[in-house]
Design a protein around this motif. Structure first.
Motif, PDB file in Angstrom:
ATOM      1  N   PRO A  27       1.059   3.021 -41.887  1.00  0.00           N
ATOM      2  CA  PRO A  27       2.312   3.670 -41.492  1.00  0.00           C
ATOM      3  C   PRO A  27       3.345   2.651 -41.017  1.00  0.00           C
ATOM      4  O   PRO A  27       3.001   1.569 -40.530  1.00  0.00           O
ATOM      5  CB  PRO A  27       1.890   4.609 -40.359  1.00  0.00           C
ATOM      6  CG  PRO A  27       0.611   4.057 -39.846  1.00  0.00           C
ATOM      7  CD  PRO A  27      -0.047   3.339 -40.989  1.00  0.00           C
ATOM      8  N   LYS A  28       4.609   3.038 -41.170  1.00  0.00           N
ATOM      9  CA  LYS A  28       5.718   2.186 -40.728  1.00  0.00           C
ATOM     10  C   LYS A  28       6.476   2.905 -39.613  1.00  0.00           C
ATOM     11  O   LYS A  28       6.668   4.120 -39.665  1.00  0.00           O
ATOM     12  CB  LYS A  28       6.658   1.888 -41.891  1.00  0.00           C
ATOM     13  CG  LYS A  28       6.020   1.055 -42.985  1.00  0.00           C
ATOM     14  CD  LYS A  28       6.974   0.824 -44.139  1.00  0.00           C
ATOM     15  CE  LYS A  28       6.355  -0.035 -45.209  1.00  0.00           C
ATOM     16  NZ  LYS A  28       5.408   0.660 -46.047  1.00  0.00           N
ATOM     17  N   LEU A  42       1.968  -0.838 -39.592  1.00  0.00           N
ATOM     18  CA  LEU A  42       0.740  -0.807 -38.805  1.00  0.00           C
ATOM     19  C   LEU A  42      -0.478  -0.795 -39.733  1.00  0.00           C
ATOM     20  O   LEU A  42      -0.387  -0.373 -40.884  1.00  0.00           O
ATOM     21  CB  LEU A  42       0.751   0.419 -37.901  1.00  0.00           C
ATOM     22  CG  LEU A  42       2.041   0.593 -37.077  1.00  0.00           C
ATOM     23  CD1 LEU A  42       1.965   1.849 -36.234  1.00  0.00           C
ATOM     24  CD2 LEU A  42       2.317  -0.635 -36.223  1.00  0.00           C
ATOM     25  N   ASP A  43      -1.613  -1.242 -39.232  1.00  0.00           N
ATOM     26  CA  ASP A  43      -2.814  -1.397 -40.034  1.00  0.00           C
ATOM     27  C   ASP A  43      -3.938  -0.504 -39.491  1.00  0.00           C
ATOM     28  O   ASP A  43      -4.680  -0.901 -38.591  1.00  0.00           O
ATOM     29  CB  ASP A  43      -3.246  -2.867 -40.037  1.00  0.00           C
ATOM     30  CG  ASP A  43      -4.362  -3.156 -41.022  1.00  0.00           C
ATOM     31  OD1 ASP A  43      -5.099  -2.219 -41.411  1.00  0.00           O
ATOM     32  OD2 ASP A  43      -4.511  -4.338 -41.400  1.00  0.00           O
ATOM     33  N   ARG A  44      -4.038   0.709 -40.057  1.00  0.00           N
ATOM     34  CA  ARG A  44      -5.084   1.644 -39.643  1.00  0.00           C
ATOM     35  C   ARG A  44      -6.465   1.231 -40.141  1.00  0.00           C
ATOM     36  O   ARG A  44      -7.476   1.700 -39.608  1.00  0.00           O
ATOM     37  CB  ARG A  44      -4.788   3.039 -40.189  1.00  0.00           C
ATOM     38  CG  ARG A  44      -4.052   3.915 -39.258  1.00  0.00           C
ATOM     39  CD  ARG A  44      -4.269   5.353 -39.712  1.00  0.00           C
ATOM     40  NE  ARG A  44      -3.508   6.243 -38.898  1.00  0.00           N
ATOM     41  CZ  ARG A  44      -2.676   7.145 -39.373  1.00  0.00           C
ATOM     42  NH1 ARG A  44      -2.474   7.262 -40.669  1.00  0.00           N
ATOM     43  NH2 ARG A  44      -2.042   7.947 -38.563  1.00  0.00           N
ATOM     44  N   VAL A  45      -6.534   0.386 -41.148  1.00  0.00           N
ATOM     45  CA  VAL A  45      -7.829  -0.057 -41.658  1.00  0.00           C
ATOM     46  C   VAL A  45      -8.527  -0.907 -40.601  1.00  0.00           C
ATOM     47  O   VAL A  45      -9.692  -0.701 -40.288  1.00  0.00           O
ATOM     48  CB  VAL A  45      -7.684  -0.835 -42.985  1.00  0.00           C
ATOM     49  CG1 VAL A  45      -9.008  -1.449 -43.415  1.00  0.00           C
ATOM     50  CG2 VAL A  45      -7.142   0.080 -44.070  1.00  0.00           C
ATOM     51  N   LYS A  46      -7.796  -1.854 -40.033  1.00  0.00           N
ATOM     52  CA  LYS A  46      -8.403  -2.782 -39.080  1.00  0.00           C
ATOM     53  C   LYS A  46      -8.263  -2.352 -37.624  1.00  0.00           C
ATOM     54  O   LYS A  46      -9.021  -2.827 -36.778  1.00  0.00           O
ATOM     55  CB  LYS A  46      -7.807  -4.176 -39.277  1.00  0.00           C
ATOM     56  CG  LYS A  46      -8.201  -4.772 -40.617  1.00  0.00           C
ATOM     57  CD  LYS A  46      -7.846  -6.215 -40.715  1.00  0.00           C
ATOM     58  CE  LYS A  46      -8.380  -6.771 -42.029  1.00  0.00           C
ATOM     59  NZ  LYS A  46      -8.048  -8.167 -42.198  1.00  0.00           N
ATOM     60  N   GLY A 108       5.316 -12.755 -35.205  1.00  0.00           N
ATOM     61  CA  GLY A 108       5.772 -11.552 -35.892  1.00  0.00           C
ATOM     62  C   GLY A 108       4.812 -10.381 -35.866  1.00  0.00           C
ATOM     63  O   GLY A 108       5.106  -9.333 -36.437  1.00  0.00           O
ATOM     64  N   THR A 109       3.671 -10.534 -35.204  1.00  0.00           N
ATOM     65  CA  THR A 109       2.735  -9.411 -35.111  1.00  0.00           C
ATOM     66  C   THR A 109       2.999  -8.601 -33.851  1.00  0.00           C
ATOM     67  O   THR A 109       3.621  -9.075 -32.901  1.00  0.00           O
ATOM     68  CB  THR A 109       1.268  -9.889 -35.121  1.00  0.00           C
ATOM     69  OG1 THR A 109       1.065 -10.801 -34.035  1.00  0.00           O
ATOM     70  CG2 THR A 109       0.914 -10.544 -36.438  1.00  0.00           C
ATOM     71  N   ILE A 110       2.512  -7.362 -33.856  1.00  0.00           N
ATOM     72  CA  ILE A 110       2.603  -6.475 -32.703  1.00  0.00           C
ATOM     73  C   ILE A 110       1.180  -6.245 -32.197  1.00  0.00           C
ATOM     74  O   ILE A 110       0.253  -6.062 -32.998  1.00  0.00           O
ATOM     75  CB  ILE A 110       3.320  -5.152 -33.052  1.00  0.00           C
ATOM     76  CG1 ILE A 110       3.511  -4.273 -31.811  1.00  0.00           C
ATOM     77  CG2 ILE A 110       2.633  -4.405 -34.178  1.00  0.00           C
ATOM     78  CD1 ILE A 110       4.415  -3.060 -32.041  1.00  0.00           C
ATOM     79  N   ALA A 111       1.013  -6.296 -30.874  1.00  0.00           N
ATOM     80  CA  ALA A 111      -0.305  -6.161 -30.257  1.00  0.00           C
ATOM     81  C   ALA A 111      -0.193  -5.313 -29.002  1.00  0.00           C
ATOM     82  O   ALA A 111       0.906  -5.093 -28.477  1.00  0.00           O
ATOM     83  CB  ALA A 111      -0.865  -7.547 -29.919  1.00  0.00           C
ATOM     84  N   MET A 112      -1.332  -4.855 -28.515  1.00  0.00           N
ATOM     85  CA  MET A 112      -1.360  -4.067 -27.295  1.00  0.00           C
ATOM     86  C   MET A 112      -1.534  -4.971 -26.080  1.00  0.00           C
ATOM     87  O   MET A 112      -2.356  -5.888 -26.096  1.00  0.00           O
ATOM     88  CB  MET A 112      -2.519  -3.065 -27.323  1.00  0.00           C
ATOM     89  CG  MET A 112      -2.346  -1.935 -28.324  1.00  0.00           C
ATOM     90  SD  MET A 112      -0.827  -0.958 -28.130  1.00  0.00           S
ATOM     91  CE  MET A 112      -1.115  -0.154 -26.567  1.00  0.00           C
ATOM     92  N   ALA A 113      -0.757  -4.682 -25.045  1.00  0.00           N
ATOM     93  CA  ALA A 113      -0.942  -5.351 -23.758  1.00  0.00           C
ATOM     94  C   ALA A 113      -2.111  -4.670 -23.050  1.00  0.00           C
ATOM     95  O   ALA A 113      -2.439  -3.517 -23.337  1.00  0.00           O
ATOM     96  CB  ALA A 113       0.327  -5.242 -22.926  1.00  0.00           C
ATOM     97  N   ALA A 144      -5.480  -6.848 -28.903  1.00  0.00           N
ATOM     98  CA  ALA A 144      -5.613  -6.240 -30.226  1.00  0.00           C
ATOM     99  C   ALA A 144      -4.297  -6.204 -30.984  1.00  0.00           C
ATOM    100  O   ALA A 144      -3.363  -5.505 -30.599  1.00  0.00           O
ATOM    101  CB  ALA A 144      -6.177  -4.836 -30.099  1.00  0.00           C
ATOM    102  N   VAL A 145      -4.244  -6.943 -32.074  1.00  0.00           N
ATOM    103  CA  VAL A 145      -3.113  -6.882 -33.009  1.00  0.00           C
ATOM    104  C   VAL A 145      -3.330  -5.654 -33.885  1.00  0.00           C
ATOM    105  O   VAL A 145      -4.447  -5.383 -34.322  1.00  0.00           O
ATOM    106  CB  VAL A 145      -3.048  -8.160 -33.866  1.00  0.00           C
ATOM    107  CG1 VAL A 145      -1.990  -8.041 -34.958  1.00  0.00           C
ATOM    108  CG2 VAL A 145      -2.789  -9.373 -32.985  1.00  0.00           C
ATOM    109  N   PHE A 146      -2.235  -4.907 -34.143  1.00  0.00           N
ATOM    110  CA  PHE A 146      -2.378  -3.701 -34.954  1.00  0.00           C
ATOM    111  C   PHE A 146      -1.285  -3.539 -36.000  1.00  0.00           C
ATOM    112  O   PHE A 146      -1.175  -2.503 -36.643  1.00  0.00           O
ATOM    113  CB  PHE A 146      -2.466  -2.450 -34.066  1.00  0.00           C
ATOM    114  CG  PHE A 146      -1.252  -2.180 -33.213  1.00  0.00           C
ATOM    115  CD1 PHE A 146      -0.328  -1.222 -33.594  1.00  0.00           C
ATOM    116  CD2 PHE A 146      -1.051  -2.864 -32.021  1.00  0.00           C
ATOM    117  CE1 PHE A 146       0.785  -0.945 -32.809  1.00  0.00           C
ATOM    118  CE2 PHE A 146       0.045  -2.592 -31.229  1.00  0.00           C
ATOM    119  CZ  PHE A 146       0.973  -1.634 -31.625  1.00  0.00           C
TER     120      PHE A 146
END
Length: 191
Positions: A27-28, A42-46, A108-113, A144-146
């Protein structure tokens, strides 16, 4: 594997499935900021748990009118938790740390704090402004990068350059002097 992801997504998304296509495994999300638009894929696979958590906040409008409260050039831009008056937004449940998913904290990646404990990610997220290998898992849990930015890298670069200072009221360093706002987060239709 894809069937497993779809099935687990359907179960997880029951409360907001009307807005989320469970078959869209990449999803975007469009992030309209006070400095321009960023689009992330976003990467739902990983990272299915992390992506579904983030999407829940997006579709419920929970990220709208929040600020990027921590900006460290050549490191991260963090947001999602506070409004412009530094009032904390309501927290959902903590999620399982998916930092061992193979995605790296690269520029350039998005991750959770999260807090120091591994499974404490909730609503705060950050963008990596550099290849932050120290945030990847190793002998300790990582962050976790997502997903990753697919449009608006120049917007993130501009946000990274805003002046910051110590905020006495919050007792924090690296707070933008002038608020940088996430005006609206929108889940885009599947391709």
């Amino acid at each position: 594997m894809v069937h497993f992801i779809i099935a687990s997504t359907l179960l997880t998304l029951s409360s907001f499935s009307y807005a989320v296509d469970p078959t869209n495994i990449y999803p975007k999300v469009k992030l309209e900021t006070s400095m321009g638009v960023i689009v992330v894929e976003l990467d739902r696979v990983k990272a299915p748990i992390t992506v579904n958590n983030f999407l829940e906040y997006v579709v419920k409008g929970e990220y709208n009118n929040t600020i990027f409260h921590r900006i460290i050039d050549d490191f991260i831009v963090q947001g999602g938790a506070y409004d412009a008056k530094f009032t904390a937004k309501e927290l959902g449940k903590n999620i399982i740390n998916e930092s061992g998913n193979g995605l790296k904290n690269e520029i350039g990646t998005i991750a959770m704090a999260k807090e120091n404990r591994p499974h404490t990610a909730n609503r705060q997220f950050f963008f990596n402004l550099a290849d932050n290998t120290s945030l990847d898992p190793g002998r300790k849990w990582g962050y976790a990068v997502f997903g990753a930015i697919i449009e608006g890298e120049e917007v993130l670069e501009a946000i990274a350059k805003v002046p910051t200072d110590y905020n006495e009221a919050m007792a924090w360093n690296d707070v933008p002097v002038k608020p940088v706002t996430l005006i609206k987060a929108t889940l885009l239709p599947a391709d």
